[in-house]
Design a protein around this motif. Structure first.
Motif, PDB file in Angstrom:
ATOM      1  N   TRP A 110       2.716   6.961   5.944  1.00  0.00           N
ATOM      2  CA  TRP A 110       3.340   7.006   4.616  1.00  0.00           C
ATOM      3  C   TRP A 110       4.481   5.996   4.525  1.00  0.00           C
ATOM      4  CZ3 TRP A 110       0.830  11.744   5.622  1.00  0.00           C
ATOM      5  CH2 TRP A 110      -0.033  12.161   4.588  1.00  0.00           C
ATOM      6  N   LEU A 111       5.192   5.781   5.619  1.00  0.00           N
ATOM      7  CA  LEU A 111       6.238   4.766   5.615  1.00  0.00           C
ATOM      8  C   LEU A 111       5.645   3.383   5.381  1.00  0.00           C
ATOM      9  CD1 LEU A 111       9.160   3.863   6.004  1.00  0.00           C
ATOM     10  CD2 LEU A 111       8.767   3.868   8.485  1.00  0.00           C
ATOM     11  N   ALA A 112       4.518   3.098   6.010  1.00  0.00           N
ATOM     12  CA  ALA A 112       3.866   1.799   5.804  1.00  0.00           C
ATOM     13  C   ALA A 112       3.488   1.608   4.338  1.00  0.00           C
ATOM     14  CB  ALA A 112       2.635   1.681   6.697  1.00  0.00           C
ATOM     15  N   ILE A 113       2.938   2.645   3.730  1.00  0.00           N
ATOM     16  CA  ILE A 113       2.570   2.565   2.306  1.00  0.00           C
ATOM     17  C   ILE A 113       3.809   2.350   1.449  1.00  0.00           C
ATOM     18  CG2 ILE A 113       1.628   3.849   0.347  1.00  0.00           C
ATOM     19  CD1 ILE A 113      -0.556   2.964   2.171  1.00  0.00           C
ATOM     20  N   ALA A 114       4.869   3.120   1.715  1.00  0.00           N
ATOM     21  CA  ALA A 114       6.097   3.003   0.925  1.00  0.00           C
ATOM     22  C   ALA A 114       6.701   1.607   1.063  1.00  0.00           C
ATOM     23  CB  ALA A 114       7.102   4.073   1.362  1.00  0.00           C
ATOM     24  N   LEU A 115       6.681   1.029   2.268  1.00  0.00           N
ATOM     25  CA  LEU A 115       7.197  -0.322   2.464  1.00  0.00           C
ATOM     26  C   LEU A 115       6.362  -1.349   1.697  1.00  0.00           C
ATOM     27  CD1 LEU A 115       8.015  -0.099   6.270  1.00  0.00           C
ATOM     28  CD2 LEU A 115       9.677  -0.525   4.440  1.00  0.00           C
ATOM     29  N   ALA A 116       5.053  -1.162   1.682  1.00  0.00           N
ATOM     30  CA  ALA A 116       4.203  -2.055   0.893  1.00  0.00           C
ATOM     31  C   ALA A 116       4.542  -1.945  -0.589  1.00  0.00           C
ATOM     32  CB  ALA A 116       2.730  -1.733   1.136  1.00  0.00           C
ATOM     33  N   ASP A 117       4.750  -0.724  -1.059  1.00  0.00           N
ATOM     34  CA  ASP A 117       5.116  -0.524  -2.464  1.00  0.00           C
ATOM     35  C   ASP A 117       6.478  -1.128  -2.785  1.00  0.00           C
ATOM     36  OD1 ASP A 117       2.753   0.824  -2.879  1.00  0.00           O
ATOM     37  OD2 ASP A 117       3.645   2.825  -2.744  1.00  0.00           O
ATOM     38  N   ALA A 118       7.354  -1.188  -1.773  1.00  0.00           N
ATOM     39  CA  ALA A 118       8.687  -1.761  -1.950  1.00  0.00           C
ATOM     40  C   ALA A 118       8.683  -3.281  -1.767  1.00  0.00           C
ATOM     41  CB  ALA A 118       9.664  -1.126  -0.967  1.00  0.00           C
ATOM     42  N   GLU A 136       7.717  -5.036   0.862  1.00  0.00           N
ATOM     43  CA  GLU A 136       8.151  -5.413   2.205  1.00  0.00           C
ATOM     44  C   GLU A 136       6.922  -5.472   3.112  1.00  0.00           C
ATOM     45  OE1 GLU A 136      11.025  -6.310   3.126  1.00  0.00           O
ATOM     46  OE2 GLU A 136      12.323  -5.682   1.475  1.00  0.00           O
ATOM     47  N   PRO A 137       5.999  -6.415   2.840  1.00  0.00           N
ATOM     48  CA  PRO A 137       4.718  -6.417   3.571  1.00  0.00           C
ATOM     49  C   PRO A 137       4.851  -6.701   5.056  1.00  0.00           C
ATOM     50  CG  PRO A 137       4.947  -8.405   2.239  1.00  0.00           C
ATOM     51  CD  PRO A 137       6.065  -7.495   1.842  1.00  0.00           C
ATOM     52  N   GLU A 138       5.827  -7.534   5.459  1.00  0.00           N
ATOM     53  CA  GLU A 138       5.968  -7.844   6.873  1.00  0.00           C
ATOM     54  C   GLU A 138       6.328  -6.590   7.665  1.00  0.00           C
ATOM     55  OE1 GLU A 138       7.057 -11.475   4.448  1.00  0.00           O
ATOM     56  OE2 GLU A 138       7.635  -9.355   4.451  1.00  0.00           O
ATOM     57  N   GLU A 139       7.296  -5.828   7.157  1.00  0.00           N
ATOM     58  CA  GLU A 139       7.675  -4.603   7.850  1.00  0.00           C
ATOM     59  C   GLU A 139       6.558  -3.563   7.761  1.00  0.00           C
ATOM     60  OE1 GLU A 139      11.417  -1.484   8.223  1.00  0.00           O
ATOM     61  OE2 GLU A 139      11.453  -3.050   6.683  1.00  0.00           O
ATOM     62  N   ALA A 140       5.876  -3.518   6.624  1.00  0.00           N
ATOM     63  CA  ALA A 140       4.751  -2.591   6.472  1.00  0.00           C
ATOM     64  C   ALA A 140       3.681  -2.876   7.514  1.00  0.00           C
ATOM     65  CB  ALA A 140       4.165  -2.693   5.066  1.00  0.00           C
ATOM     66  N   ALA A 141       3.420  -4.158   7.785  1.00  0.00           N
ATOM     67  CA  ALA A 141       2.413  -4.521   8.782  1.00  0.00           C
ATOM     68  C   ALA A 141       2.842  -4.077  10.172  1.00  0.00           C
ATOM     69  CB  ALA A 141       2.178  -6.033   8.748  1.00  0.00           C
ATOM     70  N   ALA A 142       4.133  -4.227  10.477  1.00  0.00           N
ATOM     71  CA  ALA A 142       4.625  -3.803  11.791  1.00  0.00           C
ATOM     72  C   ALA A 142       4.482  -2.300  11.969  1.00  0.00           C
ATOM     73  CB  ALA A 142       6.081  -4.231  11.954  1.00  0.00           C
ATOM     74  N   VAL A 143       4.807  -1.548  10.931  1.00  0.00           N
ATOM     75  CA  VAL A 143       4.668  -0.090  10.999  1.00  0.00           C
ATOM     76  C   VAL A 143       3.193   0.294  11.089  1.00  0.00           C
ATOM     77  CG1 VAL A 143       5.046   2.079   9.759  1.00  0.00           C
ATOM     78  CG2 VAL A 143       6.846   0.337   9.796  1.00  0.00           C
ATOM     79  N   ALA A 144       2.350  -0.398  10.334  1.00  0.00           N
ATOM     80  CA  ALA A 144       0.910  -0.113  10.370  1.00  0.00           C
ATOM     81  C   ALA A 144       0.346  -0.331  11.770  1.00  0.00           C
ATOM     82  CB  ALA A 144       0.176  -0.983   9.364  1.00  0.00           C
ATOM     83  N   GLU A 150      -3.639  -6.187  -0.415  1.00  0.00           N
ATOM     84  CA  GLU A 150      -2.966  -6.897  -1.519  1.00  0.00           C
ATOM     85  C   GLU A 150      -2.097  -8.044  -0.994  1.00  0.00           C
ATOM     86  OE1 GLU A 150       0.621  -5.909  -4.667  1.00  0.00           O
ATOM     87  OE2 GLU A 150      -0.806  -4.314  -4.181  1.00  0.00           O
ATOM     88  N   TYR A 151      -1.660  -7.922   0.265  1.00  0.00           N
ATOM     89  CA  TYR A 151      -0.765  -8.919   0.851  1.00  0.00           C
ATOM     90  C   TYR A 151      -1.475  -9.735   1.925  1.00  0.00           C
ATOM     91  CZ  TYR A 151       2.895  -6.113  -1.358  1.00  0.00           C
ATOM     92  OH  TYR A 151       3.685  -5.444  -2.267  1.00  0.00           O
ATOM     93  N   ASP A 152      -2.759  -9.983   1.759  1.00  0.00           N
ATOM     94  CA  ASP A 152      -3.502 -10.680   2.815  1.00  0.00           C
ATOM     95  C   ASP A 152      -3.098 -12.141   2.975  1.00  0.00           C
ATOM     96  OD1 ASP A 152      -4.588 -11.695   0.515  1.00  0.00           O
ATOM     97  OD2 ASP A 152      -6.664 -11.143   0.977  1.00  0.00           O
ATOM     98  N   ASP A 153      -2.245 -12.664   2.065  1.00  0.00           N
ATOM     99  CA  ASP A 153      -1.748 -14.022   2.217  1.00  0.00           C
ATOM    100  C   ASP A 153      -0.458 -14.078   3.029  1.00  0.00           C
ATOM    101  OD1 ASP A 153      -0.355 -12.660   0.254  1.00  0.00           O
ATOM    102  OD2 ASP A 153       0.015 -14.443  -0.967  1.00  0.00           O
ATOM    103  N   VAL A 154       0.088 -12.911   3.396  1.00  0.00           N
ATOM    104  CA  VAL A 154       1.271 -12.847   4.252  1.00  0.00           C
ATOM    105  C   VAL A 154       0.802 -12.934   5.701  1.00  0.00           C
ATOM    106  CG1 VAL A 154       3.235 -11.428   4.963  1.00  0.00           C
ATOM    107  CG2 VAL A 154       2.517 -11.469   2.553  1.00  0.00           C
ATOM    108  N   PRO A 155       1.331 -13.852   6.501  1.00  0.00           N
ATOM    109  CA  PRO A 155       0.798 -14.065   7.861  1.00  0.00           C
ATOM    110  C   PRO A 155       0.728 -12.801   8.708  1.00  0.00           C
ATOM    111  CG  PRO A 155       2.294 -15.841   7.270  1.00  0.00           C
ATOM    112  CD  PRO A 155       2.364 -14.842   6.155  1.00  0.00           C
ATOM    113  N   GLU A 156       1.790 -11.998   8.711  1.00  0.00           N
ATOM    114  CA  GLU A 156       1.789 -10.789   9.537  1.00  0.00           C
ATOM    115  C   GLU A 156       0.678  -9.825   9.112  1.00  0.00           C
ATOM    116  OE1 GLU A 156       6.002 -12.360   9.517  1.00  0.00           O
ATOM    117  OE2 GLU A 156       4.337 -12.166   8.105  1.00  0.00           O
TER     118      GLU A 156
END
Length: 402
Positions: free
Chosen positions: A340-348, A350-358, A386-392
């Motif tokens: 849920w934190l990963a989802i919330a970070l994506a919604d915020a 913050e895709p790089e941090e979301a990827a790390a949590v994922a 949705e953020y597949d263009d972000v390297p992480e």
């Protein structure tokens, strides 16, 4: 029998020159999850079997092997157990007249209570795929103890209560293993027992558990109706922890039902849950099955509701607070809350941090025999596309093929 399923799938993969990783990518399944299933460490779901069947065009053999495994109809020495394997036909709570019954006393009920609570504590650190067999065997043993022996009215009622408590945790375990129809049958058995015992608080726990499953498996209106009914049936004497838990389940049911009015109702229900817990000043000790209900658990539900309602700033703050002091031995819950934190970070945004949590979620889930965690991995990876263009994120998606 799990070996038969894995062997059939592996043979079909070899024929088509596909690796497990390539198959998982094509089907949008986590590679670690598929590897565990094919190694016999976790049961497949019918959905996975259908995906494999479509991919491998195996003339129905994979679905048949999965069905035999999940129904426990094969000849293996360790078939997947079902409720039917452990209970008699007809009325499973009907008393029997046997040739040499024995007298069941309070001491045996006390021993049973300890075993039931031990199973609950085991569920804190083990997943549904690991516990379903022991849980159903304990349920069978308790039903037989009640049906085939003599006891006073008070002891009989206590045994019915323990059947109800066992059904609640066994249903929860079956649901975690992805066996939702089985879980519903178990919950309904427990409801029948506790209604005979006239334990309305425990009946609410069983009904609320079933409502929670319904809300999570697409039966959102039924889940909401049942969660509200469980709360409505509570008496004024019910412990504050029970009221808090049942309000939390109503909040989740409203959240899953969707829409503006349900979102508002969910927020109101969260407030009611907090008030109920704050008012929990009962002189009597609450039932043992409520041991885990505290302010931290209410915070978990609050954060999940905020995540589902797409209010990430509040959700991220709450989840970080929860996870900062969470018991790392509770690996399944750790993976779920991180998801849920990963989802919330994506919604915020913050895709790089979301990827790390994922990545943490996937690493933890790989060692947990829980369909719930496997499903959350799929949800997280789908959200991050949705953020597949972000390297992480791109690296994560390439590694795990969401």
């Amino acid at each position: 029998m799990s070996g038969e399923f894995g062997q059939r799938v592996r043979a079909a993969l070899r024929e088509r020159r596909l690796s497990i990783r390539a198959a998982s990518r094509t089907m949008n399944y986590d590679h670690a999850f598929l590897s565990r299933v094919l190694a016999g460490k976790q049961l497949p779901s019918i959905e996975l079997a259908e995906s494999l069947e479509r991919l491998l065009n195996a003339n129905g053999e994979i679905i048949e092997a999965a069905a035999r495994l999940l129904d426990g109809d094969g000849t293996s020495s360790t078939p997947a157990p079902t409720l039917a394997d452990f209970l008699p036909e007809g009325d499973p709570l009907g008393l029997l007249t046997v040739r040499s019954p024995r007298r069941v006393g309070v001491g045996e009920v006390t021993d049973l209570q300890k075993r039931v609570h031990g199973l609950r504590l085991a569920d804190d650190v083990l997943a549904g795929g690991d516990l379903i067999g022991p849980a159903l065997r304990e349920l069978r043993s308790t039903v037989r103890l009640y049906r085939e022996n003599t006891h006073t009215q008070a002891v009989g009622r206590a045994l019915l209560v323990q059947i109800g408590e066992l059904a609640q945790i066994a249903g929860w375990i079956a649901s975690d293993a992805g066996r939702h129809e089985e879980a519903e049958r178990i919950y309904r058995l427990g409801l029948s027992a506790v209604r005979q015992a006239e334990d309305l608080t425990l009946a609410g726990n069983l009904a609320g558990s079933l409502a929670y499953q319904m809300s999570n498996t697409g039966r959102t209106e039924q889940g909401l109706t049942l969660a509200q009914a469980a709360l409505h049936d509570l008496t004024n004497e019910a412990p504050g922890k029970a009221r808090a838990l049942y309000w939390d389940r109503v909040a989740w049911a409203h959240t899953q039902a969707g829409g503006t009015e349900n979102a508002r109702a969910a927020m109101r229900a969260l407030g009611e849950a907090s008030e109920a817990l704050a008012d929990d000043t009962d002189a009597d000790e609450p039932p043992a099955y409520l041991y885990w209900v505290d302010a931290g658990e209410l915070q978990v539900m609050e954060s999940r509701v905020y995540t589902e309602l797409r209010r990430p700033l509040r959700a991220v703050s709450l989840l970080r607070d929860v996870l900062s002091g969470y018991d790392a031995t509770h690996t399944r819950e750790m993976a779920l809350y991180l998801s849920w934190l990963a989802i919330a970070l994506a919604d915020a945004n913050e895709p790089e941090e979301a990827a790390a949590v994922a990545e943490r979620v996937i690493r933890i889930a790989a060692d947990v025999a829980s369909e719930r965690t496997a499903e959350r991995v799929r949800v997280v990876l789908a959200r991050l596309q949705e953020y597949d263009d972000v390297p992480e994120v791109a690296v994560l998606l390439a590694d795990h093929a969401a």
